[in-house]
Design an enzyme around this catalytic site. Sequence first.
Site: not given
Ligand SMILES: *Cc1c(COP(=O)(O)O)cnc(C)c1O
Length: 347
Positions: A40, A134, A250, A298
């Site tokens: 992801k 969650r 800055y 930036m």
């Molecule tokens: C992001 C995620 C993972 C991976 O977690 P890490 O801590 O990066 O290894 C695994 N399962 C779910 C459901 C996640 O959202």
Amino acid sequence: MPADLPAPPLRLSIDPAALTANWRALDRLSGAARAGAAVKADAYGLGARRVARILLEAGCEDFFVAHWSEAADLLGTIAPQRIAVLHGPLNASDAAYARDTALRPVINSLHQARLWQEAGGGLCHLMVDTGINRLGLPLDDLNDPAIAGLQVDLLLSHLASADEASAQNARQCARWNAARGTVTHARASLANSAGITLGPDYHGDLTRPGIALYGGVPCAALVPHIRQVARPEAQLIQIRELQVGDSVGYNATFTASAPMRVGIVSLGYADGYLRCWSGKGAMLADGARLPVLGHISMDMTVIDLAAAPELGEGDWIALDYALPAAAAASGLSQYELLTALGRRFAR
Ligand SMILES: *Cc1c(COP(=O)(O)O)cnc(C)c1O
């Protein structure tokens, strides 16, 4: 012929051998379970397609994204059945898209279970909430007829505190086992990167490492197994000589107390080099440490070139991105350090 577009002054290289070695180590540490991969957020900022190609080659078969758009980006690279979409369908058109593409939705609620059945159903994954509060169904919902009708491939849950020795881990594991006894499923999965180190009780059939694949070390037990993967670099675009009393950037938060040679690096907070690095980050050139001076802008960061007098305009400088140390220095998490790296990096 128009002249070529100049190459960007930022590049993020990844080490395919380290990525492969990290996946193999996590797969081995997963014991009888296989390791999948969380890809992801563009594989935590490293570039999902190239990461997926390398992991496929290494032997990885199960990939996790959050959004449908992330799955769509991977459709030409990974077979759709191998891509799990963690957020699942929010409405009927999401469910229809999953059916059309054969992507595997993760069902997180009774509402999503019904959406999926109404769209025609088929194999899906089911997320059970065991305490992170969650996404995922509470255990009490698992006896609902909407769940009994699902064809569940992966029954999964997610650990909240796998990176600490917390009593919450065993509680979540027990609830996940209760869910496994309630819902018919083909495979079960609980552990993220840190969860893999909690032992075989946490492994099930499939583990889901993310951060550790990419060089993050979320817990001490992974230190000997994980290699750095991501190496962000930026170009020096100007060299300046400061005189005593000259200030930098800055709000003039750094003032030279002796004549000094400084470099302007084409890297700023818009690239994910956030202002928390102001006055305390450092960059690297052939082992020399080049401290950050003053505020991060930036698009630019100023560094002290005293330790590398030979550097000139156009030379490349490495960010100090050994993740555990960089997290300690910046106050950002290892996850944030990777996912913040912006779109101006050539990947
Ligand atoms: C992001 C995620 C993972 C991976 O977690 P890490 O801590 O990066 O290894 C695994 N399962 C779910 C459901 C996640 O959202």
